[in-house]
Write a protein that holds these residues in place. Structure first.
Motif, PDB file in Angstrom:
ATOM      1  N   ASP A 161       0.835  -1.206   0.000  1.00  0.00           N
ATOM      2  CA  ASP A 161       0.000   0.000   0.000  1.00  0.00           C
ATOM      3  C   ASP A 161       0.869   1.255   0.000  1.00  0.00           C
ATOM      4  OD1 ASP A 161      -2.193  -1.577  -0.016  1.00  0.00           O
ATOM      5  OD2 ASP A 161      -2.581  -1.445   2.138  1.00  0.00           O
ATOM      6  N   ARG A 162       1.934   1.209   0.790  1.00  0.00           N
ATOM      7  CA  ARG A 162       2.807   2.383   0.851  1.00  0.00           C
ATOM      8  C   ARG A 162       3.573   2.569  -0.465  1.00  0.00           C
ATOM      9  NH1 ARG A 162       6.377   1.304   5.763  1.00  0.00           N
ATOM     10  NH2 ARG A 162       7.420   3.240   5.144  1.00  0.00           N
ATOM     11  N   ILE A 163       3.909   1.469  -1.092  1.00  0.00           N
ATOM     12  CA  ILE A 163       4.576   1.566  -2.394  1.00  0.00           C
ATOM     13  C   ILE A 163       3.666   2.268  -3.407  1.00  0.00           C
ATOM     14  CG2 ILE A 163       5.381   0.240  -4.398  1.00  0.00           C
ATOM     15  CD1 ILE A 163       6.521  -1.805  -2.432  1.00  0.00           C
ATOM     16  N   ASP A 164       2.385   1.871  -3.396  1.00  0.00           N
ATOM     17  CA  ASP A 164       1.426   2.502  -4.306  1.00  0.00           C
ATOM     18  C   ASP A 164       1.360   3.999  -4.066  1.00  0.00           C
ATOM     19  OD1 ASP A 164       0.892   0.101  -5.424  1.00  0.00           O
ATOM     20  OD2 ASP A 164      -0.993  -0.247  -4.360  1.00  0.00           O
ATOM     21  N   GLU A 165       1.306   4.351  -2.780  1.00  0.00           N
ATOM     22  CA  GLU A 165       1.150   5.739  -2.386  1.00  0.00           C
ATOM     23  C   GLU A 165       2.359   6.569  -2.825  1.00  0.00           C
ATOM     24  OE1 GLU A 165       0.574   7.584   1.924  1.00  0.00           O
ATOM     25  OE2 GLU A 165      -0.443   5.645   1.659  1.00  0.00           O
ATOM     26  N   ILE A 166       3.531   6.152  -2.371  1.00  0.00           N
ATOM     27  CA  ILE A 166       4.755   6.895  -2.675  1.00  0.00           C
ATOM     28  C   ILE A 166       5.065   6.817  -4.175  1.00  0.00           C
ATOM     29  CG2 ILE A 166       6.427   5.026  -2.334  1.00  0.00           C
ATOM     30  CD1 ILE A 166       6.958   8.460  -0.839  1.00  0.00           C
ATOM     31  N   GLY A 167       4.653   5.705  -4.790  1.00  0.00           N
ATOM     32  CA  GLY A 167       4.872   5.522  -6.214  1.00  0.00           C
ATOM     33  C   GLY A 167       4.103   6.541  -7.033  1.00  0.00           C
ATOM     34  N   ARG A 168       2.891   6.822  -6.590  1.00  0.00           N
ATOM     35  CA  ARG A 168       2.082   7.821  -7.297  1.00  0.00           C
ATOM     36  C   ARG A 168       2.758   9.184  -7.237  1.00  0.00           C
ATOM     37  NH1 ARG A 168      -2.496   4.764  -5.864  1.00  0.00           N
ATOM     38  NH2 ARG A 168      -2.508   5.598  -3.760  1.00  0.00           N
ATOM     39  N   GLU A 169       3.307   9.485  -6.066  1.00  0.00           N
ATOM     40  CA  GLU A 169       4.049  10.746  -5.916  1.00  0.00           C
ATOM     41  C   GLU A 169       5.235  10.799  -6.868  1.00  0.00           C
ATOM     42  OE1 GLU A 169       5.522  11.947  -2.003  1.00  0.00           O
ATOM     43  OE2 GLU A 169       3.622  11.213  -1.161  1.00  0.00           O
ATOM     44  N   ALA A 170       5.984   9.718  -6.867  1.00  0.00           N
ATOM     45  CA  ALA A 170       7.190   9.664  -7.695  1.00  0.00           C
ATOM     46  C   ALA A 170       6.836   9.795  -9.180  1.00  0.00           C
ATOM     47  CB  ALA A 170       7.947   8.364  -7.449  1.00  0.00           C
ATOM     48  N   ASP A 171       5.793   9.088  -9.592  1.00  0.00           N
ATOM     49  CA  ASP A 171       5.390   9.118 -11.001  1.00  0.00           C
ATOM     50  C   ASP A 171       4.885  10.499 -11.410  1.00  0.00           C
ATOM     51  OD1 ASP A 171       6.115   6.511 -11.268  1.00  0.00           O
ATOM     52  OD2 ASP A 171       4.082   5.701 -11.087  1.00  0.00           O
ATOM     53  N   ALA A 172       4.117  11.113 -10.513  1.00  0.00           N
ATOM     54  CA  ALA A 172       3.592  12.444 -10.817  1.00  0.00           C
ATOM     55  C   ALA A 172       4.742  13.437 -10.955  1.00  0.00           C
ATOM     56  CB  ALA A 172       2.630  12.897  -9.720  1.00  0.00           C
ATOM     57  N   ALA A 173       5.708  13.346 -10.052  1.00  0.00           N
ATOM     58  CA  ALA A 173       6.852  14.248 -10.112  1.00  0.00           C
ATOM     59  C   ALA A 173       7.652  14.013 -11.385  1.00  0.00           C
ATOM     60  CB  ALA A 173       7.736  14.053  -8.889  1.00  0.00           C
ATOM     61  N   ASP A 174       7.784  12.748 -11.740  1.00  0.00           N
ATOM     62  CA  ASP A 174       8.540  12.405 -12.940  1.00  0.00           C
ATOM     63  C   ASP A 174       7.871  12.970 -14.189  1.00  0.00           C
ATOM     64  OD1 ASP A 174      10.794  10.781 -14.024  1.00  0.00           O
ATOM     65  OD2 ASP A 174       9.138   9.854 -15.125  1.00  0.00           O
ATOM     66  N   ALA A 175       6.546  12.826 -14.251  1.00  0.00           N
ATOM     67  CA  ALA A 175       5.804  13.321 -15.409  1.00  0.00           C
ATOM     68  C   ALA A 175       5.924  14.844 -15.504  1.00  0.00           C
ATOM     69  CB  ALA A 175       4.341  12.909 -15.313  1.00  0.00           C
ATOM     70  N   ARG A 176       5.805  15.494 -14.369  1.00  0.00           N
ATOM     71  CA  ARG A 176       5.899  16.953 -14.330  1.00  0.00           C
ATOM     72  C   ARG A 176       7.299  17.417 -14.742  1.00  0.00           C
ATOM     73  NH1 ARG A 176       3.997  21.655 -15.384  1.00  0.00           N
ATOM     74  NH2 ARG A 176       4.553  23.320 -13.948  1.00  0.00           N
ATOM     75  N   GLN A 177       8.284  16.704 -14.269  1.00  0.00           N
ATOM     76  CA  GLN A 177       9.666  17.075 -14.602  1.00  0.00           C
ATOM     77  C   GLN A 177       9.902  16.962 -16.107  1.00  0.00           C
ATOM     78  OE1 GLN A 177      12.771  15.390 -12.137  1.00  0.00           O
ATOM     79  NE2 GLN A 177      14.188  15.299 -13.848  1.00  0.00           N
ATOM     80  N   THR A 178       9.422  15.876 -16.687  1.00  0.00           N
ATOM     81  CA  THR A 178       9.580  15.687 -18.123  1.00  0.00           C
ATOM     82  C   THR A 178       8.876  16.798 -18.884  1.00  0.00           C
ATOM     83  OG1 THR A 178       9.681  13.307 -17.811  1.00  0.00           O
ATOM     84  CG2 THR A 178       9.195  14.090 -20.030  1.00  0.00           C
ATOM     85  N   GLU A 179       7.662  17.097 -18.452  1.00  0.00           N
ATOM     86  CA  GLU A 179       6.870  18.140 -19.104  1.00  0.00           C
ATOM     87  C   GLU A 179       7.622  19.474 -19.090  1.00  0.00           C
ATOM     88  OE1 GLU A 179       3.104  18.504 -17.137  1.00  0.00           O
ATOM     89  OE2 GLU A 179       2.666  20.434 -18.091  1.00  0.00           O
ATOM     90  N   LEU A 180       8.206  19.794 -17.930  1.00  0.00           N
ATOM     91  CA  LEU A 180       8.942  21.058 -17.818  1.00  0.00           C
ATOM     92  C   LEU A 180      10.198  21.039 -18.680  1.00  0.00           C
ATOM     93  CD1 LEU A 180       8.651  21.670 -13.969  1.00  0.00           C
ATOM     94  CD2 LEU A 180       7.532  22.976 -15.781  1.00  0.00           C
ATOM     95  N   LEU A 181      10.911  19.925 -18.639  1.00  0.00           N
ATOM     96  CA  LEU A 181      12.145  19.834 -19.421  1.00  0.00           C
ATOM     97  C   LEU A 181      11.859  19.988 -20.914  1.00  0.00           C
ATOM     98  CD1 LEU A 181      14.212  17.020 -17.665  1.00  0.00           C
ATOM     99  CD2 LEU A 181      14.812  19.432 -17.877  1.00  0.00           C
ATOM    100  N   LEU A 182      10.724  19.426 -21.356  1.00  0.00           N
ATOM    101  CA  LEU A 182      10.378  19.510 -22.774  1.00  0.00           C
ATOM    102  C   LEU A 182      10.057  20.940 -23.202  1.00  0.00           C
ATOM    103  CD1 LEU A 182       8.174  16.310 -23.283  1.00  0.00           C
ATOM    104  CD2 LEU A 182      10.474  16.726 -24.152  1.00  0.00           C
TER     105      LEU A 182
END
Length: 423
Positions: free
Chosen positions: A82-103
């Motif tokens: 459950d905690r992996i899912d939770e923290i994973g969502r955070e990590a994925d969201a940050a990753d997507a946002r970072q890519t979006e900004l870099l692009l």
RNA sequence: GGUGAGGUGGCUGAGUGGUCGAAAGCACAUCUUUGCUAAAGAUGCGUAGCCUUAACAGCUACCGAGGGUUCGAAUCCCUCCCUCACCGCCA
């Protein structure tokens, strides 16, 4: 896109270089860095939890084999999941946002790129030939085109709206002759391989070369199939090797491709310009190179020379300018524009834009090569028009017009056009 | 568009719930030996991220893509994409 590690290590340098393009990118850079921080800490936490889960799951497997009761362990691992899912969502969201900004961050201008605010500050590097003179008042291509029934703007508008044209008769034949002339020149004399590419492309391809996500309003989009009409052959041809790891001894790769180019020209002040100068659709033969960081500077020079050769062989007066930091394209590190003289316009027309993108596009499309030591490195990509057809057409007919309006084309086109006289 | 088969590392190809990032072979790299336009043996050989670092190492993810079930998925379920074959349609 830029290397996140470079942003981490030298944020001030990045901001300073980007500043020369005009506009302030420091807030954007800072945001990327803070997202990157958050992303990495979430990622570290997630991986630690995954490691725990893997270890305990193995214990469960072994315990069951030995007939032990593993229910307590299973409950514990479920909690970890459950905690992996939770923290994973955070990590994925940050990753997507970072890519979006870099692009959305443009490339750094090359160190050699002249600093300047706008097109007025683009230095002229060289001129070839001289401005032709006439003992009569030279007509423009619209007049000449209509005189010889070559260009039909009314028909273009009738079929597709303004800024579309219909080529007729000798006009259509001249256009076709030029395409063949250009392809033969670059493939036979300059060593490029000819490519015939699709005229539509997926969004990923346009992200790879940099047209998306920022410049979607300049593209024609087929919503039913989620495909874009290509604004230049650069898109399909450079993306030919996206997500590949090339062999270093196969570089440079040199491609030449004819395609029509489709551009919405939204918000373009010049769209109302008369004639063929700025159209929603025009033909172009594009040159694309994929090379190593060590060779890209030299490859840009030879690419530009290959494009210039076109105008030299056609005997058209031109000049080469370098774009300053304030005028350079989004993904380009260094750009030379070739401008041909058009007597009927009384001005120079940009017929080629030759750019070195460094590893900017290669990072976006995961285009790499294995170097001599077996290490994977990002390629450098370049492209330039060799050349745009519509404006070349303009320069040709305006330059080679005679007093009576007839046109005497250069001899080199004779085998392609089937003669040299129009009218 | 329909039906069927299939998508695993550079290639071929095993693997139907747990020490599988993945057998084996080929290719490739280095070394050894015999010797000479080749053979045999040993070792190594995917990508990315995280954490560190002088470096090594370690950890995590990835078996077409995305979701789901499960303590645990290459393996089971769902959706999509692609390839091949046949049929339909068609420039």
């Amino acid at each position: 896109m830029l290397d996140i590690r470079l942003l981490r290590d030298k944020p001030d340098y990045i901001k300073e270089r980007l500043q020369t393009r005009g506009g302030d990118f420091s807030a954007l850079v800072d945001e990327v860095l803070s997202i990157d921080q958050a992303r990495r800490s979430a990622e570290t936490e997630r991986q630690k939890l995954q490691s725990d889960r893997n270890r305990l799951s193995k214990e469960i497997g072994m315990g069951r084999k030995n007939g032990q009761d593993t229910s307590a362990l299973e409950t514990e691992v479920r909690g970890i999941g459950d905690r992996i899912d939770e923290i994973g969502r955070e990590a994925d969201a940050a990753d997507a946002r970072q890519t979006e900004l870099l692009l959305s961050i443009p490339n750094l201008p090359h160190d050699g790129c002249p600093v300047g605010q706008s097109a007025e500050e683009n230095p002229i590097l060289r001129e070839w030939g001289t401005v032709p003179t006439y003992d009569f008042q030279p007509k423009d291509h619209v007049t000449l085109g209509s005189q010889h029934g070559m260009l039909d703007f009314e028909a273009g508008a009738k079929l597709a709206g303004s800024a579309f044209v219909v080529y007729r008769g000798s006009g259509a034949r001249l256009e076709r002759a030029l395409i063949n002339f250009l392809l033969d020149l670059h493939t036979r004399e300059h060593g490029y391989q000819e490519i015939g590419a699709p005229f539509v492309a997926k969004a990923e391809a346009l992200v790879g070369t940099g047209q998306l996500p920022k410049f979607g309003d300049q593209l024609y989009h087929c919503s039913l199939d989620d495909l874009y009409l290509i604004p230049t052959a650069e898109v399909p041809v450079t993306n030919l090797h996206r997500e590949e790891i090339l062999k270093h001894d196969g570089l440079p790769i040199k491609y030449a491709a004819y395609t029509p180019c489709f551009r919405r020209e939204a918000g373009s002040a010049g769209l109302g310009v008369r004639g063929l100068i700025r159209m929603h659709q025009f033909d172009k033969v594009e040159l694309v190179k994929i090379t190593t960081p060590e060779n890209s500077a030299a490859e840009l020079e030879s690419l530009t020379a290959n494009a210039e050769k076109v105008l030299q062989l056609l005997g058209l007066h031109y000049r080469v300018i370098e774009l300053c930091t304030g005028d350079i394209g989004f993904g380009s590190a260094r750009t030379y524009d070739i401008e041909v003289w058009a007597p009927g316009q009384g001005s120079y027309l940009e017929v080629s834009s030759c750019s070195n993108f460094g590893d900017y596009q290669a990072r976006r499309m995961q285009l790499r090569y294995k170097d001599e030591e077996g290490k994977n490195r990002f390629c450098h990509t370049l492209n330039g028009s060799g050349t745009a057809l519509a404006r070349l057409f303009v320069a040709l007919v305006e330059t080679y017009q005679q007093a009576d309006g007839s046109i005497h084309l250069p001899d080199i086109l004779a085998p392609y056009f089937g003669g040299t006289k129009i009218g």
